[in-house]
Structure formats: C-alpha cells, structure tokens
Design a protein around this motif. Structure first.
Motif, PDB file in Angstrom:
ATOM      1  N   ASN A   8       0.863  -1.175   0.000  1.00  0.00           N
ATOM      2  CA  ASN A   8       0.000   0.000   0.000  1.00  0.00           C
ATOM      3  C   ASN A   8       0.898   1.223   0.000  1.00  0.00           C
ATOM      4  O   ASN A   8       1.941   1.238   0.666  1.00  0.00           O
ATOM      5  N   LEU A   9       0.492   2.243  -0.726  1.00  0.00           N
ATOM      6  CA  LEU A   9       1.323   3.444  -0.837  1.00  0.00           C
ATOM      7  C   LEU A   9       0.474   4.700  -0.776  1.00  0.00           C
ATOM      8  O   LEU A   9      -0.496   4.836  -1.517  1.00  0.00           O
ATOM      9  N   ILE A  10       0.835   5.617   0.120  1.00  0.00           N
ATOM     10  CA  ILE A  10       0.251   6.954   0.114  1.00  0.00           C
ATOM     11  C   ILE A  10       1.373   7.950  -0.148  1.00  0.00           C
ATOM     12  O   ILE A  10       2.495   7.781   0.317  1.00  0.00           O
ATOM     13  N   GLY A  11       1.065   8.955  -0.952  1.00  0.00           N
ATOM     14  CA  GLY A  11       2.088   9.917  -1.348  1.00  0.00           C
ATOM     15  C   GLY A  11       2.732   9.568  -2.669  1.00  0.00           C
ATOM     16  O   GLY A  11       3.856  10.004  -2.954  1.00  0.00           O
ATOM     17  N   HIS A  19       9.007   7.795  -7.416  1.00  0.00           N
ATOM     18  CA  HIS A  19      10.099   6.844  -7.639  1.00  0.00           C
ATOM     19  C   HIS A  19       9.779   5.499  -6.993  1.00  0.00           C
ATOM     20  O   HIS A  19      10.044   4.437  -7.581  1.00  0.00           O
ATOM     21  N   LEU A  20       9.218   5.556  -5.801  1.00  0.00           N
ATOM     22  CA  LEU A  20       8.881   4.322  -5.103  1.00  0.00           C
ATOM     23  C   LEU A  20       7.841   3.523  -5.876  1.00  0.00           C
ATOM     24  O   LEU A  20       7.959   2.299  -6.008  1.00  0.00           O
ATOM     25  N   LEU A  21       6.832   4.199  -6.388  1.00  0.00           N
ATOM     26  CA  LEU A  21       5.798   3.516  -7.158  1.00  0.00           C
ATOM     27  C   LEU A  21       6.403   2.783  -8.350  1.00  0.00           C
ATOM     28  O   LEU A  21       6.106   1.610  -8.595  1.00  0.00           O
ATOM     29  N   PHE A  36      -3.175   4.992  -2.846  1.00  0.00           N
ATOM     30  CA  PHE A  36      -4.252   5.869  -2.393  1.00  0.00           C
ATOM     31  C   PHE A  36      -3.811   7.308  -2.620  1.00  0.00           C
ATOM     32  O   PHE A  36      -2.819   7.756  -2.047  1.00  0.00           O
ATOM     33  N   SER A  37      -4.542   8.016  -3.449  1.00  0.00           N
ATOM     34  CA  SER A  37      -4.094   9.343  -3.863  1.00  0.00           C
ATOM     35  C   SER A  37      -5.283  10.251  -4.174  1.00  0.00           C
ATOM     36  O   SER A  37      -6.353   9.775  -4.559  1.00  0.00           O
ATOM     37  N   ARG A  38      -5.079  11.542  -4.020  1.00  0.00           N
ATOM     38  CA  ARG A  38      -6.108  12.524  -4.387  1.00  0.00           C
ATOM     39  C   ARG A  38      -6.219  12.660  -5.895  1.00  0.00           C
ATOM     40  O   ARG A  38      -7.280  12.964  -6.423  1.00  0.00           O
ATOM     41  N   ASP A  68       0.427  -6.465   3.058  1.00  0.00           N
ATOM     42  CA  ASP A  68       1.645  -6.776   3.809  1.00  0.00           C
ATOM     43  C   ASP A  68       2.399  -5.571   4.349  1.00  0.00           C
ATOM     44  O   ASP A  68       3.020  -5.650   5.404  1.00  0.00           O
ATOM     45  N   VAL A  69       2.381  -4.468   3.597  1.00  0.00           N
ATOM     46  CA  VAL A  69       3.191  -3.325   4.005  1.00  0.00           C
ATOM     47  C   VAL A  69       2.522  -2.022   3.575  1.00  0.00           C
ATOM     48  O   VAL A  69       1.875  -1.964   2.526  1.00  0.00           O
ATOM     49  N   LEU A  70       2.676  -1.006   4.403  1.00  0.00           N
ATOM     50  CA  LEU A  70       2.240   0.343   4.058  1.00  0.00           C
ATOM     51  C   LEU A  70       3.471   1.224   3.932  1.00  0.00           C
ATOM     52  O   LEU A  70       4.247   1.371   4.880  1.00  0.00           O
ATOM     53  N   PHE A  71       3.664   1.804   2.746  1.00  0.00           N
ATOM     54  CA  PHE A  71       4.715   2.789   2.519  1.00  0.00           C
ATOM     55  C   PHE A  71       4.071   4.173   2.575  1.00  0.00           C
ATOM     56  O   PHE A  71       3.090   4.433   1.873  1.00  0.00           O
ATOM     57  N   SER A  72       4.644   5.060   3.372  1.00  0.00           N
ATOM     58  CA  SER A  72       4.066   6.392   3.544  1.00  0.00           C
ATOM     59  C   SER A  72       5.084   7.470   3.194  1.00  0.00           C
ATOM     60  O   SER A  72       6.098   7.636   3.876  1.00  0.00           O
ATOM     61  N   THR A  73       4.806   8.194   2.103  1.00  0.00           N
ATOM     62  CA  THR A  73       5.710   9.258   1.649  1.00  0.00           C
ATOM     63  C   THR A  73       4.960  10.580   1.515  1.00  0.00           C
ATOM     64  O   THR A  73       5.411  11.485   0.824  1.00  0.00           O
TER      65      THR A  73
END
Length: 220
Positions: A8-11, A19-21, A36-38, A68-73
């Motif tokens: 999961n990725l926010i930001g 870059h992470l995406l 998850f994004s605006r 499994d994981v949440l990445f928050s940027t």
C-alpha cells in the motif's frame, strides 16, 4: 518460494513516492501495488490498483488498506499548504491515520519517510512535527516500523521549485565541508532504501530509524 507481497502506498505523486511507485511496479517480489491518492498517478500497470480518495474521509475507504506493508511518503510544504495547521494535517494526521488503519487491518510492516533533524523538542515547526509523528507511530502494533530520515531531497519534481534547485546546488557544495548530515540525497535512493528495508534480514528490531548515512547505504 518467497511469498509475493501486496504493498500500500500513500504519497505516490510526490518526489519520493513517484520513484517508489515505479520501483515497486518493477519489483517481482510485489504482486500488487495499491495506491491511495487525491489525483491520478498517470501510471498504467497490471499490478497497479489505484484508488482516488479523500483523505478527510478515510473511514470511507479504510477497509482497502490491507496486505503486507504500508509505505508512507505523504508530505507538503508550508507554502503549498497555506498554514502550519494545514501542513500538520497532511504531514502528520493523514499519515498517522493511515498507519493506524493499516495495523487494525492486519498490515504487518510500516515504512515512513521522515526528515533529518526530526525531534519532538525542536523549536523548528517542521522538525518538531516530523519528530512527533516518528514517536507517535512507535505506539502502533506493527511487526516492523521503519523510519527513514533523509535530508534535502534531490530529483525532478512535477512542479517548478527554482529556489529549491538553487538551494540544492548550494547545499551540495556546502555540505562537502560542513553540515554533512544535511547533504542532498536523490529521491530514487530513498525509494530504494524503503524497499530494501523490508527485505533486509539483518533488521530484526521492530522499530528502526535510519539517519542519512544509513539511508544512503540501504539505498545503494
């Protein structure tokens, strides 16, 4: 065979997040990347599950944060936010709420981009806010919490920041001699460090903070 992960990725539309995406989509160890994004990322990929959401109404889509994981940027500038109060909502509240939701939904690991100088006792608003978030997420029951504290982020942004580009050039020169812990680091290196931290078997502590030198090594 290693289990493939759901991230999961926010930001995702920010400098590090973009870059992470891309790196997550190109990484065979991940079978799904849920964003998850605006606003839309502009990316198209079989592994990408893009959710356009309102962060002020997180309860409406909270159940989608799983895996499994949440990445928050997630993050913004004071100028872009318009006030310290609004910046706090984006940089602290949204990220904490997402992390809190993730752990309730059984997500095992949390990886957060913080900032060099983060300190709950700092007189600088931004550094204090980052330190407060670092400390707050420590109380969440993830199996592993990983916090990266890079300095000035280098890389091509979607929006023009002329003053920032000049500042990065100055800091590159200046930090050769002094203030070395604030030397610029490329966003793609930070993104790599975030992914590598998940798969580093030497990291056994459940709450880890990586300062700039360690972020550079982890992202090498």
């Amino acid at each position: 065979m290693m289990k493939k992960l759901t991230a999961n990725l926010i930001g995702a539309t920010g400098l590090v997040g973009s870059h992470l995406l891309q790196q997550l989509l190109n990484d065979d160890r991940f079978e799904q990347v849920r964003v998850f994004s605006r606003r839309a990322t502009g990316q198209s990929h079989p592994k990408l599950n893009e959710q356009l959401v309102n962060f002020d109404e997180m309860t409406e889509w909270a159940s989608l944060i799983n895996g499994d994981v949440l990445f928050s940027t997630l993050g913004t500038t004071l100028k872009k936010a318009g006030s310290k109060e609004k910046q706090f909502v984006i940089d602290y509240t949204y990220q904490y709420q997402a992390a809190e939701t993730a752990v309730k939904n059984g997500v095992a690991d949390f990886v957060l981009v913080s900032s060099a100088g983060a300190n709950t006792n700092s007189k600088i608003f931004y550094s204090r806010m980052k330190g407060e978030l670092d400390e707050a997420v420590k109380g969440l029951d993830f199996k592993k919490i990983i916090i990266l504290r890079p300095s000035i982020l280098d890389g091509d942004r979607q929006e023009k920041r002329t003053a920032e580009k000049i500042g990065i050039k100055v800091m590159r020169w200046l930090t050769q001699y002094v203030f070395k812990k604030y030397r610029p680091i490329h966003a793609k290196t930070v993104a790599r460090a975030m992914i590598n931290s998940i798969f580093n078997e030497e990291l056994t502590t459940d709450y880890l903070i990586f300062e700039l030198d360690e972020v550079e090594k982890l992202g090498a």
